[in-house]
Design an enzyme around this catalytic site. Structure first.
Site, short mmCIF file in Angstrom:
data_model
loop_
_atom_site.label_atom_id
_atom_site.label_comp_id
_atom_site.label_asym_id
_atom_site.label_seq_id
_atom_site.Cartn_x
_atom_site.Cartn_y
_atom_site.Cartn_z
N HIS B 122 0.86 -1.18 0.00
CA HIS B 122 0.00 0.00 0.00
C HIS B 122 0.90 1.24 0.00
CE1 HIS B 122 -2.75 2.99 1.86
NE2 HIS B 122 -3.75 2.23 1.45
N ASP B 198 3.18 -4.29 7.80
CA ASP B 198 1.98 -3.49 7.66
C ASP B 198 0.82 -4.47 7.87
OD1 ASP B 198 -0.25 -2.12 6.93
OD2 ASP B 198 0.53 -1.44 4.98
N GLN B 201 -4.43 -4.85 7.16
CA GLN B 201 -5.45 -5.77 6.67
C GLN B 201 -5.40 -7.11 7.41
OE1 GLN B 201 -7.81 -4.98 4.58
NE2 GLN B 201 -7.02 -3.09 3.66
N LYS B 224 -10.34 0.04 10.33
CA LYS B 224 -10.58 -1.20 9.58
C LYS B 224 -10.95 -2.36 10.50
CE LYS B 224 -7.20 0.01 5.97
NZ LYS B 224 -7.91 0.61 4.84
N CYS B 366 -4.81 2.44 -3.69
CA CYS B 366 -3.56 2.95 -3.09
C CYS B 366 -2.43 1.94 -3.21
CB CYS B 366 -3.78 3.31 -1.63
SG CYS B 366 -4.96 4.63 -1.39
C1 LIG Z 1 -2.41 -2.62 3.56
C2 LIG Z 1 -2.75 -1.25 4.04
N1 LIG Z 1 -1.81 -0.50 4.63
C3 LIG Z 1 -2.05 0.74 5.09
C4 LIG Z 1 -3.29 1.31 4.96
C5 LIG Z 1 -3.47 2.70 5.45
O1 LIG Z 1 -4.36 2.80 6.51
P1 LIG Z 1 -4.78 4.25 6.99
O2 LIG Z 1 -5.37 4.93 5.80
O3 LIG Z 1 -5.77 4.03 8.06
O4 LIG Z 1 -3.55 4.94 7.45
C6 LIG Z 1 -4.32 0.57 4.34
C7 LIG Z 1 -5.68 1.10 4.16
O5 LIG Z 1 -5.95 2.12 3.58
C8 LIG Z 1 -4.04 -0.73 3.87
O6 LIG Z 1 -4.98 -1.46 3.25
#
Ligand SMILES: Cc1ncc(COP(=O)(O)O)c(C=O)c1O
Ligand SMILES: Cc1ncc(COP(=O)(O)O)c(C=O)c1O
Lengths: 164, 409, 409, 164
Positions: B122, B198, B201, B224, B366
């Protein structure tokens, strides 16, 4: 209630199925400008050939995208071909006027840049013809960017200094 | 049925109609809906216990401080961390990853030091490292993604050679792929690198034992996992946090400030400058209680079952017309299903589904470098969570049929 | 009476007893309580409109995006900014100040460049600059505080000579002093410096017209203005924001990402990496509506009147035994009253008051350099807001008398 | 209901009013250690003189703070004077045990450092005497740091290498 028929009008789908003026033009004499909607990855490559009399002699469209962005580009190409720069500018203003509701409030990834053209009343009696079919898009605010992508790209092409 | 039958009723937002159709929410990989108990917990905090924390000597301030620190303890327990001191609250996973890149990265990375990412990251696990590349000249290396949607580890030793950090998603938000974190952590450590995950998910969907995973850093995000927006987590081993320089400066994170300089507070507060989001922390704590009551093993089992059902249903009904990205084996993936429907643009697919009350996401999710690898500009993505059931999947399958009414030519 | 008589009833938390006494909340400079309408607005958002913003094409995502951007527009209007694009949401004022220091500071400040602060700054407007001092060798200069609790501007030209930025609080959170921002901004500009204001204690209490104040940057924080925790604001002139490099990296703030690098989104999103706190933004928007309905001029008038009453009451009853810091003229200050009661330690004063249900703060109020200047280690602070009235002040005055029962010797 | 009388016991106020062993000692032979509670600005300067037989020959206390931190320091000075290091360590453990409820959950500006001494049962039958009066402090969690400040400072003084 807003229905899909407001968005996917027959004429729009027709331009999506059979895009007009698809292809490339030699650069120069044509100009080539790219437009990009990072939200959905839509992309347009616009070729405009303006002759010495400031008439848009030819247009070609490349790139890929959703039905709305593709058909809007196709309809635009038909509408501006053979028009003077002055007329094309008025069309841009009129079309952006049609789409102006909401556009600036959506934001986030992919708000298009300011097109550098004043949205005044000067284009009030410009005839949009088939383009009117895109009016339904404003009921789907998130799609407005799809419809305006090609037009913002055109605006960019027309403000850029003439390529020698 | 591993989750309670009436679970949808816990989520007030799902009880809505859009365009005359009952909402079918299939975008939980983007953000999850909140059970009423979480909404109530936040409201209750503001109605009974709101005060600034760590600062007041009065009763209310003690309640607020207990609320914040109690939530921190719940998070620690939920991921099996050694201590609440290892839990740093941030505003989202993105800030947590930036904290890691800025603080640990600034202190430990120099020009040409390598950080290894994967092609399925991401943007939150890419852009902070690009920024360090631009500032300090660190080198980024990429673990490739193979055709089946898995990481291609055949060159891993080479990629890790001399690397300082391996930072990889535990579960792809596009492909659904579950990555072999324990193995990756081991190999990173063998190569002398640290391991960050990370888990944005992952933590919401899979029982998480950070000790077993063996990583050194982990980030995830509240919204999430049934909690409100505005709160995220960086977990790191205490000794690493101790050594890291501060991130943002201000109140809370200091021990002393003079006109000449400052000294920092203990962990985790050293990394929490300014007034924290206590209401959101309370919401996160309540969401964790809710998930714990369901049982994370049950949550995972539910999603594996439902993902299997969805993959089967969609393939049976649409055959070659539908292309679902990522692993085909439900046990190897989460309930995130990115797909293409014929050559209809994902934006149009999502639009038609929306008119049937079905909320899915269309776009690059993203993860643009992954989209480039897949040679796609976007996909439509349906993603599942605890409140989804087979009927939701059926409605998705039914609604896809109506796309042809408009776009078949 | 410039505010509605029954206003306290709007705040459910205030309807509580502690230790058998009705709560008297006098710590709003620390954090404010929330009216039920704000709590409801957040709950309602999560019950009806929750989705991730700027990403989904479905109806719910449009509602959520409108909720976020609608709140941004309200903030812009509330402070008379030129455009919502000038409003960057952060998690609190502290993050907003760090954003300024990191992004603008990194791009515009070099070794020995001077930043001018005042001795009455909150740590949030000190530590980020100390960090830049440590990293880049910038020089910090300090406007002194005089005995009356005002800034001593006699040397200002000298302090501003060659400076790049003047960053000063609009209202002291310890002394209550309102600083002459318009004049300071003018003089900063004359000296070729930019002007930043920490308006954390100002925007909640005083009608704010950023155009009239003439500053270039302003930070403030939601939780001190009836809104939830977890949201703050950086306002900056659009042309400055345009030129500033990004702060945190991730989703939302990018236009494109490849394995080689990234390009940034337009303002304000360029500075908002990751999923934003939409629920909190909705809460902030509703708080602004509530304050606007009260009328900010009325809010200010109420507080000037109540501060006058409090200063008079406390001085009349306790004479030399009580020392109230800061300006004696209510029109020159806000309703923040730091005091010493005899030689009883502020912690003990707060403790005794707490037993009477009166919530005040004792400590250094995150302004240790000011405490050093005042030669104090801490003070007791009572601070007022819209829901306080003369009866609250009377109860404070009455409760102070009981201190002598324990500590007179 | 918890009342102020639980906190401000007469013996505590007595030590606050008339602090014992206030002053300074010559360094060396005494050691000087500072303790600091950034939450409320309380500060203690502790002087301990340990003789060759590991007996605390003299103690002196400087600094300033609230009634609880001052009286706790004063009572501590009385309790440890004349005691062996071993006995003093047991007292620290016993006192920290008395205060242990809640302490680690408060956090924020000013959590004291780990004192590096195990809180085991070995001090179970240590007599705290007057110090028992501070027991009420645990009902006011935020004040625990005030009560333990001098004890943490003492612990620090006792683990530091002997000054020559
Ligand atoms: C794999 C992953 N990493 C990071 C994020 C970022 O999360 P956030 O937007 O809450 O910072 C997301 C979701 O948008 C994600 O799916
Ligand atoms: C003057 C001033 N500036 C900045 C802050 C920091 O606000 P926050 O903690 O919400 O970041 C505060 C309040 O704590 C304050 O009073």
């Amino acid at each position: 209630m807003v229905g899909l028929e407001d968005l996917y009008r027959e004429i729009i789908l027709d331009h999506y199925r059979s895009p007009r003026n698809r292809g490339e033009l030699a650069v120069p004499p044509a100009r080539r400008v790219e437009g990009f909607n990072p939200l959905c990855g839509d992309e347009i490559i616009l070729y405009v050939h303006v002759d010495d009399n400031n008439v848009i002699e030819d247009v070609a469209i490349g790139g890929q995208g959703c039905s709305i962005s593709q058909s809007s580009a196709s309809m635009m190409s038909v509408a501006i071909k053979g028009k003077t720069l002055e007329e094309a500018r008025k069309l841009i203003i009129a079309f952006k006027g049609l789409m102006s509701i909401h556009e600036t409030t959506i934001g986030g990834d992919g708000r298009e840049s300011d097109i550098g053209i004043e949205l005044d009343g000067s284009a009030d009696n410009v005839k949009l013809g088939d383009l009117e079919a895109l009016r339904g898009v404003v009921k789907f605010p998130i799609r407005i960017k799809c419809a305006t992508l090609s037009w913002n790209t055109l605006a960019q092409a027309l403000v850029e200094p003439t390529v020698a | 049925m591993t989750l309670p039958a009436g679970i949808k009723d816990d989520f007030p937002l799902l009880d809505q109609k859009f365009c005359g159709h009952q909402l079918v929410y299939l975008d939980s990989a983007n953000t999850s809906q909140k059970p009423q108990v979480v909404i109530d917990a936040m409201a209750n905090y503001y109605q009974t216990s709101n005060a600034n924390v760590h600062r007041g000597s009065y009763e209310l301030a003690v309640k607020a401080t207990d609320a914040l620190e109690g939530a921190r303890a719940k998070v620690a327990q939920f991921i099996n961390a050694d201590s609440p001191a290892e839990i740093v609250f941030t505003k989202n996973a993105t800030e947590a990853m930036n904290l890691l890149a800025r603080s640990w990265g600034q202190a430990n990375l120099n020009a040409n030091d390598a950080v290894v990412l994967s092609e399925m990251e991401h943007h939150a696990n890419i852009v902070p490292w690009h920024m360090l590349h631009a500032e300090k000249g660190i080198e980024l290396r990429w673990i490739p993604v193979d055709k089946s949607g898995h990481l291609d580890l055949s060159n891993l030793d080479c990629l890790l050679d001399g690397a300082k950090l391996l930072s990889v998603t535990a579960m792809s938000n596009v492909l659904g792929t579950l990555n072999p974190i324990t193995e990756l952590a081991k190999r990173a450590h063998q190569a002398g690198a640290l391991m960050a995950i990370d888990a944005s998910q992952y933590v919401p969907h899979v029982p998480t034992d950070i000790a077993a995973l063996g990583a050194d850093f982990m980030v995830f995000t509240g919204h999430k996992m049934l909690a409100p927006m505005g709160i995220g987590v960086l977990w790191a081993r205490a000794n690493l946090l101790e050594e890291m320089p501060p991130f943002l400066g201000g109140g809370e994170m200091i021990l002393n400030v003079t006109k000449e300089g400052f000294t920092t507070n203990e962990i985790p507060w050293k990394f929490e400058a300014g007034t924290p989001m206590v209401g959101e922390a309370v919401g996160l704590g309540r969401a964790i209680d809710y998930l714990t009551d369901l049982g994370m093993a049950n949550v995972r089992q539910h999603e594996v079952g439902l993902t299997a059902y969805a993959l089967r249903t969609l393939t049976e009904r649409y055959g070659d017309k539908i292309t679902i990205q990522g692993p085909t084996e439900p046990a190897e993936r989460g309930g995130v299903m990115s797909f293409l429907y014929g050559d209809v643009h994902p934006h149009d697919v999502a639009q038609v589904l929306d008119q049937k009350g079905i909320a899915v996401r269309a776009g690059h999710h993203c993860a643009k470098p992954l989209m480039d690898v897949l040679n796609l500009s976007s996909t439509t993505r349906a993603s599942l969570y605890v409140y989804n059931n087979e009927s939701d999947v059926d409605k998705l399958a039914d609604a896809l049929a109506t796309i042809d009414d408009i776009f078949s030519f």
